[in-house]
Each structure stands twice: as structure tokens, then as C-alpha cells.
Design a protein around this motif. Structure first.
Motif, mmCIF file in Angstrom:
data_model
loop_
_atom_site.group_PDB
_atom_site.id
_atom_site.type_symbol
_atom_site.label_atom_id
_atom_site.label_comp_id
_atom_site.label_asym_id
_atom_site.label_seq_id
_atom_site.Cartn_x
_atom_site.Cartn_y
_atom_site.Cartn_z
ATOM 1 N N TYR A 212 0.843 -1.193 0.000
ATOM 2 C CA TYR A 212 0.000 0.000 0.000
ATOM 3 C C TYR A 212 0.875 1.237 0.000
ATOM 4 O O TYR A 212 1.997 1.234 0.469
ATOM 5 C CB TYR A 212 -0.952 0.006 1.201
ATOM 6 N N SER B 293 -8.723 7.254 -3.470
ATOM 7 C CA SER B 293 -9.563 6.054 -3.557
ATOM 8 C C SER B 293 -8.702 4.796 -3.541
ATOM 9 O O SER B 293 -9.030 3.809 -2.866
ATOM 10 C CB SER B 293 -10.411 6.096 -4.834
ATOM 11 N N VAL B 294 -7.601 4.842 -4.290
ATOM 12 C CA VAL B 294 -6.669 3.709 -4.285
ATOM 13 C C VAL B 294 -6.077 3.521 -2.891
ATOM 14 O O VAL B 294 -5.933 2.391 -2.398
ATOM 15 C CB VAL B 294 -5.551 3.929 -5.323
ATOM 16 N N THR B 295 -5.751 4.629 -2.237
ATOM 17 C CA THR B 295 -5.189 4.550 -0.892
ATOM 18 C C THR B 295 -6.167 3.905 0.078
ATOM 19 O O THR B 295 -5.782 3.077 0.912
ATOM 20 C CB THR B 295 -4.804 5.954 -0.392
ATOM 21 N N VAL B 296 -7.441 4.272 -0.018
ATOM 22 C CA VAL B 296 -8.456 3.663 0.845
ATOM 23 C C VAL B 296 -8.481 2.149 0.646
ATOM 24 O O VAL B 296 -8.483 1.369 1.611
ATOM 25 C CB VAL B 296 -9.848 4.262 0.561
ATOM 26 N N GLY B 297 -8.490 1.735 -0.616
ATOM 27 C CA GLY B 297 -8.518 0.305 -0.900
ATOM 28 C C GLY B 297 -7.287 -0.424 -0.395
ATOM 29 O O GLY B 297 -7.379 -1.523 0.165
ATOM 30 N N LEU B 298 -6.127 0.197 -0.556
ATOM 31 C CA LEU B 298 -4.889 -0.444 -0.127
ATOM 32 C C LEU B 298 -4.755 -0.472 1.393
ATOM 33 O O LEU B 298 -4.156 -1.397 1.952
ATOM 34 C CB LEU B 298 -3.693 0.275 -0.755
ATOM 35 N N VAL C 50 -7.307 -0.859 3.386
ATOM 36 C CA VAL C 50 -8.159 -1.999 3.751
ATOM 37 C C VAL C 50 -7.402 -3.308 3.531
ATOM 38 O O VAL C 50 -7.441 -4.218 4.372
ATOM 39 C CB VAL C 50 -9.466 -1.976 2.942
ATOM 40 N N CYS C 51 -6.698 -3.398 2.406
ATOM 41 C CA CYS C 51 -5.902 -4.604 2.130
ATOM 42 C C CYS C 51 -4.819 -4.795 3.187
ATOM 43 O O CYS C 51 -4.551 -5.922 3.626
ATOM 44 C CB CYS C 51 -5.272 -4.510 0.744
ATOM 45 N N CYS D 72 -6.391 -6.096 6.355
ATOM 46 C CA CYS D 72 -6.735 -7.516 6.200
ATOM 47 C C CYS D 72 -5.484 -8.388 6.274
ATOM 48 O O CYS D 72 -5.497 -9.469 6.882
ATOM 49 C CB CYS D 72 -7.460 -7.740 4.877
#
Length: 229
Positions: A67, A197-202, A204-205, A208
């Protein structure tokens, strides 16, 4: 600085050659590693690398560092100051409570909140936008805490520890070298919809991945405990 580091950093207790440590001090360092359950330095061999790759530690911990951290272009000094302060606080608190993962989760939560605000943008109060830019400084300081956690978990296998720490650092720098250039297009400043938006997704990854690592760590600890009974 490089010359001082070459002289002042003693390398590992098992292979140090500095002349400012006495033989007794070197033996004490080796004894401390043994008492802490840490394996002495192991040379890199194909057999050893294959052993490391068969474990989950390498794949899960290395995946955590895919990320990116938003690159702030406006008033970066304040963000850097936040990073310095939070880095120190993370280390102090982590050592004080004897836990690593809560610090990393806290950092991810703050950065998730900030990235969400900056991604939504419309309707977000002006002051909150500024605060969110500065809150991104909470991200980088958790990196050393995460690496400390990896170091402690892999303490019993020096080769595994060496490969994982080297890989995570390399991947972190590699991703941060090009992802911000693609996702944070300055033509769209000050709103970086794609980047945040990409940062938010990463993020979350990353959360996880950290959760998976903790689960596998507890599973391994439970198995070891049952094996000792």
C-alpha cells in the motif's frame, strides 16, 4: 554519515569485527540473543531460501507493504512534523504496552479516515480537508513498529527474518516510487480522487493482511503449545 555508520554500527553479534567492543561484550551480546530465543546469523543458501518460502511469514508480511502513502504537495513540512512526532509516540507506546499490532491498526484507521475525507471531497468541510492532509502523516511512523513485530515473530529463524525484512523494505520503496506518480496526478490538484480512492482500498488490504498475519501467528502459537503438552 556513511563513514560513521561503517565504524559505529557493529553488525550482528555473531559476525561483528569492531574493535570498540571487548570479547566479553561480544559474548554478552551472543548470550542475550540466545536468551531472547533469537537464532544466530545464518548464511543465505538455496535450501534456506526454500525453507523460508514454504512458510506463511514471507508472503503475508511482504504483502502488507503493497500500500502507498499519499504524497502531499501543499505545506509538506507540517505533515513531516506529524510523522516525526507520531513515529516517536508509536515507538514509546508500543514498547510501553508491549504490543505492536494495536499501534499499526491505529495508524491505518487514522489514515483510512483521512483518505476517505479526501476522496469524497465534496461536502467535506474545508477545515476537515486540511486536517485530513495532515493526518496522512500518521502513516509512515507505524512502519518501524510493523517491522519490529515481524522481527520478533521471526526471531527463531535468522535467515527468514533477514529475507522478510529485506523484502518488505524493498517492496515498500519500490511501490512508493511509482504508485503516487500514477494515482496522484497533479493536474487534478487539490482533489486526488483516484489517488485517495486507491489509498483507501490499499489501507483496507493492509488491515486484512495484518489481521491474517495475527491469526496465523496465534494459530502457530497454539500448535506449539499443544505440541509441548
Amino acid at each position: 554519515m556513511a563513514l560513521w555508520g561503517y565504524y559505529a554500527l557493529p553488525d550482528l553479534p555473531s559476525n561483528t569485527r569492531v574493535n570498540w567492543l571487548t570479547p566479553a561484550e561480544k559474548e554478552l551480546a551472543l548470550l542475550r540473543m540466545k536468551n531472547a530465543g533469537k537464532q544466530l546469523d545464518e548464511p543465505i543458501t538455496w535450501v534456506g531460501v526454500a525453507r523460508v518460502f514454504k512458510k506463511w511469514h514471507f508472503w503475508v508480511y511482504t504483502a502488507y507493504y503493497t500500500y502507498s502513502v499519499p504524497q502531499i504537495n501543499t505545506y509538506p513540512t507540517v505533515t513531516n512534523a506529524v510523522t516525526i512526532v507520531t513515529t516517536l509516540c508509536y515507538g514509546w507506546v508500543s514498547d510501553g504496552i508491549g504490543l505492536r499490532s494495536p499501534i499499526v491498526y491505529f495508524s491505518l484507521t487514522v489514515c483510512f479516515f483521512a483518505a476517505m475525507n479526501l476522496a469524497v471531497w465534496d461536502g467535506v468541510p474545508f477545515g476537515l480537508k486540511w486536517a485530513s492532509f495532515y493526518l496522512t502523516g500518521f502513516a509512515q511512523g507505524s512502519g518501524p513498529v510493523f517491522l519490529t513485530m515481524v522481527n520478533e515473530i521471526c526471531a527463531g529463524d535468522s535467515l527468514e527474518r533477514k529475507l522478510i525484512l529485506g523484502s518488505t523494505n524493498s517492496i515498500a520503496y519500490a511501490f512508493n516510487a511509482w504508485i503516487p506518480l500514477i494515482t496522484y496526478d497533479t493536474n487534478y490538484a487539490p482533489r486526488f480522487l483516484i489517488g485517495n480512492s486507491v489509498t483507501v482500498g490499499l489501507i483496507v488490504c493492509a488491515a486484512c493482511t495484518l489481521s491474517l498475519a495475527l491469526y496465523l501467528q496465534r494459530r502457530d502459537a497454539a500448535r506449539s503449545k499443544r505440541a509441548m503438552v
